[in-house]
Enzyme design. Structure first.
Site, PDB file in Angstrom:
ATOM      1  N   GLU A   1       0.860  -1.182  -0.188  1.00 12.05           N
ATOM      2  CA  GLU A   1      -0.143  -0.130  -0.039  1.00 12.05           C
ATOM      3  C   GLU A   1       0.772   1.180  -0.104  1.00 12.05           C
ATOM      4  OE1 GLU A   1      -2.739  -0.162   3.152  1.00 12.05           O
ATOM      5  OE2 GLU A   1      -3.889  -2.072   2.544  1.00 12.05           O
TER       6      GLU A   1
ATOM      7  N   HIS B   1      -8.242   0.975   1.836  1.00  7.15           N
ATOM      8  CA  HIS B   1      -8.057   0.687   3.209  1.00  7.15           C
ATOM      9  C   HIS B   1      -8.955   2.128   3.956  1.00  7.15           C
ATOM     10  CE1 HIS B   1      -4.964  -0.391   6.431  1.00  7.15           C
ATOM     11  NE2 HIS B   1      -5.737  -0.121   6.870  1.00  7.15           N
TER      12      HIS B   1
END
Length: 530
Positions: A263, A281
């Site tokens: 990420e 997220h």
């Protein structure tokens, strides 16, 4: 002087105000966390650092943080904090594991609905002016079996919500007891059983060596055909490449992912697959959760900096405000006991055993142990504290053990510290009187009653006449005033000790004069942080 806190990420104004209302000097610099060079320049000025995910509290940054006492992460994940470096530096790392539990659990449920009914794809199709009603055939949740991997705080909420949806819930969690599972209304099963039975699988565990790729290619192959998988916990729990292949083959009917192995995720094997729902997220991304964790971290950090209360710490025992009030003198006693032994011991310590008796045995033993070990280690390294001491002791190979027992003796409770080196063994015990002052009550098995003073002098000798006179005369000649004088002996004519509380630092010339009498086996000036 008031503690000083830096907020280097975006926290709510209400959180900033909590620090101010508590009398803490706070600098709110919500973009500073992205400028690591500037942050490194100023971090040495602060006692506390409040962050979200943008600030990276690396080992290099922590090394420059000479005054830092606590790092508070508004949220549950602390991957952006080097906890080992913080521990070695004596910095407490806190998070807020409960502020976003409901939000994250709700997101998992929402993702389950989304993948079951193909909502994102159907929405995009409708926005495009299509009317493909027959294309998007979903499945009901009612009556389906939900497999929950990890039934802790967030997983437990998911279990509760799923039962409300009339789903059958099976859970795999090594720490979940049968009694707790019954209360939750879930069936506790092994992982293979869950994989075989679940129509939906949702993950709610941290990323550790034991959970990494818990849904590996091998385990994905064990799942029920048509299963749908939801991950709103941590990237890396699922082998994404293997899952993509199972999705393409149709063995896995769908997946919904909020977290990814890398990420920010700009590319991923799951991206572009028609039966996959992805979000960036967003598990904690609600107004309520963001506010909750910000307020919570501000309260926790303020409590620690002002009262010593430790909440949700990841690298030291937590101590509630109520415990801090009651345990304060006992924590200080444990530190004094460790300090006494540390100052007397020059060779490496191999073993430490701490005995907790009576009321002491009912307290937060982890905190007392950290204080005692810190006292021992501070003799050779004054910068050691309750956070860093256990780490340093472990690095040095010190074996630490504890013993608890019911009240045994004239005191309601006491703490005793025994150590062993390659050459000798030492022990000291102490208690806290009703006035809240720590006292030494036994040294080397010899009973005494000595108030702890900032400056003390410890001697050992044979039980012969003239000891008191020699001590009084020589200290008087060097203008050292005695505040308290305690003697003890094992048996008549045997080994004896003296512990003096004096008004100032004992000069080396005093030690030399005492040694010249040939009356003393050991003479050791001591100092304590009282």
């Amino acid at each position: 002087m008031a503690p000083k806190v830096l907020i280097s990420d975006s926290l709510s104004e209400a959180a900033v105000q909590i620090f101010r209302d508590r009398g803490i000097d706070v600098d709110f610099e919500p973009t500073l966390g992205k400028d690591k060079e500037k942050l490194a320049e100023v971090i040495g000025n602060y006692d506390g650092l409040a962050i979200r995910s943008a600030t990276k509290a690396t080992a290099a940054l922590i090394e420059k943080a000479d005054n830092l006492k606590v790092i508070g992460r508004a949220g549950i994940g602390t991957d952006n904090v080097d906890k080992e470096a913080a521990s070695k530096k004596g910095v407490i790392v806190m998070n807020t594991p409960f502020g976003n539990m409901i939000t994250t659990a709700e997101h998992a449920i929402a993702m389950m609905f989304a993948v079951a009914r193909q909502i994102p794809e159907a929405s995009a199709s409708t926005h495009a002016g299509k009317w493909e009603k027959s294309k998007f055939m979903g499945v009901e949740l009612t009556g389906k079996t939900l497999g929950v991997i990890g039934a802790g705080n967030i997983g437990g909420i998911v279990c509760d919500r799923a039962r409300g949806l009339k789903m059958k819930v099976v859970a795999f969690d090594p720490y979940l007891g049968e009694e707790k599972a019954d209360k939750m209304g879930v069936e506790k099963v092994e992982l293979d059983e869950l994989l075989k039975r679940a129509d939906f699988i949702t993950l709610h565990v941290p990323l550790t060596d034991s959970t990494r790729n818990i849904l590996s290619a091998e385990n994905l192959a064990k799942t029920k055909k048509g299963v749908r998988i939801i991950n709103c916990a941590r990237g890396g729990l699922v082998d994404e490449v293997a899952l993509a292949e199972q999705l393409k083959s149709g063995h896995v009917a769908g997946a919904a992912f909020d977290v990814f192995s890398q990420e920010p995720a700009t590319e991923n094997p799951l991206f572009g697959l028609p039966n996959v729902v992805c979000t960036p997220h967003l598990g904690a991304a609600t107004t309520e959760a963001q506010e909750n964790v910000a307020l919570q971290v501000a309260e926790q950090m303020a409590d620690y900096l002002l009262t010593g209360a430790v909440s949700n710490a990841l690298n030291t025992p937590s101590i509630t405000a109520e415990e801090a009030k009651v345990m304060g003198p006992w924590v200080k006693l444990a530190e004094h006991l460790g300090s006494f032994i540390g100052q007397l011991t020059d060779e490496p310590i191999e073993e430490v055993n701490i005995t907790y008796d009576g009321v002491a045995s009912e307290m937060n033993l982890s905190a007392l142990e950290c204080a005692a070990i810190a006292g021992i280690m501070q003799a050779s390294n004054p910068d050691v504290n309750m956070v860093s001491a256990p780490v340093i002791a472990k690095e040095r190979g010190v074996q630490i053990s504890k013993t608890t027992q019911d009240a045994a003796g004239v005191f309601d409770g006491y703490i005793k510290v025994d150590i062993k080196t390659a050459k000798r063994a030492r022990s000291i015990a102490g208690t806290v009187f009703s006035d809240g002052k720590p006292r030494f009550i036994q040294i080397k098995g010899i009973n005494i009653d000595a108030e702890v003073g900032e400056h003390m002098l410890y001697t050992t000798n044979d039980d012969v006449p003239g000891i008191i006179g020699a001590l009084g005369r020589i200290l008087g000649e060097h203008e050292v005033n005695i505040a308290n004088f305690t003697l003890g002996r094992a048996v008549t004519g045997g080994e004896a000790i003296a512990l003096l509380y004096v008004d100032g630092v004992v000069d080396p010339k005093v030690v030399e004069a005492l040694q010249a009498t040939n009356l003393f086996k050991q003479i050791k000036p001591l100092s304590f942080d009282v």
